[in-house]
Motif scaffolding. Structure first.
Motif, mmCIF file in Angstrom:
data_model
loop_
_atom_site.group_PDB
_atom_site.id
_atom_site.type_symbol
_atom_site.label_atom_id
_atom_site.label_comp_id
_atom_site.label_asym_id
_atom_site.label_seq_id
_atom_site.Cartn_x
_atom_site.Cartn_y
_atom_site.Cartn_z
ATOM 1 N N THR A 207 0.634 -1.068 0.688
ATOM 2 C CA THR A 207 -0.007 0.028 0.166
ATOM 3 C C THR A 207 0.984 1.467 0.022
ATOM 4 O O THR A 207 0.255 2.212 0.556
ATOM 5 N N LEU A 208 1.800 1.219 -0.699
ATOM 6 C CA LEU A 208 2.777 2.140 -0.456
ATOM 7 C C LEU A 208 2.944 3.343 -1.793
ATOM 8 O O LEU A 208 2.938 5.338 -1.122
ATOM 9 N N HIS A 209 2.613 2.992 -2.685
ATOM 10 C CA HIS A 209 2.101 3.748 -3.549
ATOM 11 C C HIS A 209 3.282 4.708 -4.203
ATOM 12 O O HIS A 209 3.111 5.328 -5.173
ATOM 13 N N VAL A 210 4.654 3.784 -4.245
ATOM 14 C CA VAL A 210 5.359 4.293 -4.317
ATOM 15 C C VAL A 210 6.669 3.285 -4.541
ATOM 16 O O VAL A 210 6.496 2.379 -4.152
ATOM 17 N N PRO A 211 7.133 2.576 -5.276
ATOM 18 C CA PRO A 211 7.734 1.782 -5.984
ATOM 19 C C PRO A 211 9.231 1.108 -3.605
ATOM 20 O O PRO A 211 9.786 2.319 -3.919
ATOM 21 N N ALA A 212 8.508 0.566 -3.088
ATOM 22 C CA ALA A 212 9.695 -0.079 -1.958
ATOM 23 C C ALA A 212 10.822 -0.246 -1.792
ATOM 24 O O ALA A 212 11.490 -1.004 -2.498
ATOM 25 N N HIS A 213 11.894 0.430 -3.087
ATOM 26 C CA HIS A 213 13.565 0.577 -2.986
ATOM 27 C C HIS A 213 13.747 0.708 -1.757
ATOM 28 O O HIS A 213 13.687 1.107 -1.035
ATOM 29 N N SER A 214 15.164 -0.091 -1.784
ATOM 30 C CA SER A 214 15.905 -0.128 -0.861
ATOM 31 C C SER A 214 16.720 0.775 -0.748
ATOM 32 O O SER A 214 17.057 1.568 -1.448
ATOM 33 N N ALA A 215 17.798 1.271 0.152
ATOM 34 C CA ALA A 215 18.741 3.367 -0.395
ATOM 35 C C ALA A 215 19.545 2.703 -0.920
ATOM 36 O O ALA A 215 19.917 3.520 -1.891
ATOM 37 N N SER B 228 -1.709 6.111 3.857
ATOM 38 C CA SER B 228 -1.174 6.444 2.870
ATOM 39 C C SER B 228 -0.057 7.250 3.254
ATOM 40 O O SER B 228 1.645 6.693 3.643
ATOM 41 N N LYS B 229 -0.206 8.119 3.977
ATOM 42 C CA LYS B 229 0.995 9.249 4.674
ATOM 43 C C LYS B 229 1.779 8.190 5.258
ATOM 44 O O LYS B 229 3.040 8.605 5.893
ATOM 45 N N LEU B 230 0.800 8.152 6.300
ATOM 46 C CA LEU B 230 2.239 7.527 7.599
ATOM 47 C C LEU B 230 2.621 6.075 7.294
ATOM 48 O O LEU B 230 4.347 6.501 7.473
ATOM 49 N N ASN B 231 2.497 5.254 6.623
ATOM 50 C CA ASN B 231 2.905 4.617 5.617
ATOM 51 C C ASN B 231 4.284 4.599 4.400
ATOM 52 O O ASN B 231 5.282 4.293 5.358
ATOM 53 N N LEU B 232 3.985 5.861 4.172
ATOM 54 C CA LEU B 232 4.901 6.681 3.709
ATOM 55 C C LEU B 232 6.028 7.657 4.207
ATOM 56 O O LEU B 232 7.323 6.758 3.983
ATOM 57 N N LEU B 233 5.598 7.553 5.214
ATOM 58 C CA LEU B 233 7.033 8.374 6.271
ATOM 59 C C LEU B 233 7.599 7.285 7.105
ATOM 60 O O LEU B 233 8.701 7.408 7.422
ATOM 61 N N TYR B 234 6.897 5.954 7.005
ATOM 62 C CA TYR B 234 7.495 4.909 7.534
ATOM 63 C C TYR B 234 8.048 3.927 7.164
ATOM 64 O O TYR B 234 9.866 3.836 7.126
ATOM 65 N N TYR B 235 8.440 4.266 5.852
ATOM 66 C CA TYR B 235 9.112 3.589 4.199
ATOM 67 C C TYR B 235 10.139 5.136 4.863
ATOM 68 O O TYR B 235 11.662 4.446 4.171
ATOM 69 N N LEU B 236 10.417 6.219 4.382
ATOM 70 C CA LEU B 236 11.118 6.802 4.688
ATOM 71 C C LEU B 236 11.940 6.833 5.582
ATOM 72 O O LEU B 236 13.224 6.927 6.071
ATOM 73 N N CYS B 237 11.661 6.804 7.090
ATOM 74 C CA CYS B 237 12.700 5.960 8.039
ATOM 75 C C CYS B 237 13.471 5.299 7.444
ATOM 76 O O CYS B 237 14.433 5.611 8.147
#
Length: 213
Positions: free
Chosen positions: A33-41, A75-84
């Motif tokens: 449910t990220l809505h962007v590719p879940a790329h690794s760093a 969705s925003k929270l999920n994206l912020l978790y990814y950014l972390c």
């Protein structure tokens, strides 16, 4: 010097996500449910400029969305978790803090109605500050410092919120100090208001632990 200092005084430890200060909850995001590719760093660091710009544009668009329903907040929270998870990579942190994402994070910290989102934005900002190796003089760190100071002052009696906001402020102040010590930019590029130090001292006097050791 041997009498004045102990070895621990000269060791710099992280302020944000330091388990000695506050027990941390593992950061997890839902890639479905990220809505962007879940790329690794590592994957992000290898993207071509056009792919990086497209990725960053999508991230900014999702965070800057004005939708206020519960689904948009999740969705925003999920994206912020990814950014972390990617902000701990030095190259990615340096690129993100110098991009159009940082002003959007500041805006979300200022206007988001959901305090869970504000808290996670503060964590992302703190992680970016901790892991950034180079800070461009046009990065609005002063604006972030001023806003965090205001939010801490407005919510001074809310210990839970202060525990979210203080680490981000501390990491930004340390980042500014390190960059200015390098002498690469004039001091006025990242002016720190006196109110920030006043708020920090007040927190310390009232028993909120900001630094470890």
């Amino acid at each position: 010097k041997e009498l004045i200092y102990t070895e621990s005084d000269l060791i710099v430890t992280p302020i944000i996500d330091n388990p000695k200060i506050l027990k941390q909850v593992p950061v997890r995001f839902d890639s479905k449910t990220l809505h962007v590719p879940a790329h690794s760093a590592d994957k992000l660091s290898s993207l071509k400029d056009v792919d990086w710009n497209n990725f960053l544009k999508r991230v900014c668009s999702l965070l800057d969305s004005s939708e206020k329903n519960s689904g948009a907040a999740r969705s925003k929270l999920n994206l912020l978790y990814y950014l972390c998870t990617v902000a701990v990579h030095k190259e990615i942190a340096s690129r993100l803090i110098s991009s159009q994402l940082f002003p959007i994070l500041i805006q979300q910290l200022r206007t988001a109605a959901n305090w869970d989102i504000r808290a996670k934005v503060a964590q992302v900002i703190g992680l970016l500050a901790l892991h950034t190796s180079e800070l461009g003089e046009n990065v609005p760190v002063s604006e972030a410092v001023i806003l965090l100071t205001e939010l801490i002052r407005e919510n001074f009696r809310n210990s839970k919120l202060k525990q979210c906001l203080l680490p981000a402020l501390g990491e930004l102040l340390y980042l500014i100090a390190v960059q200015e010590e390098k002498g690469e930019h004039p001091r006025e590029c990242w002016a720190v208001p006196s109110a920030a130090y006043t708020v920090l001292m007040r927190c310390l006097r009232e028993g909120v632990r900001l630094f470890d050791g």
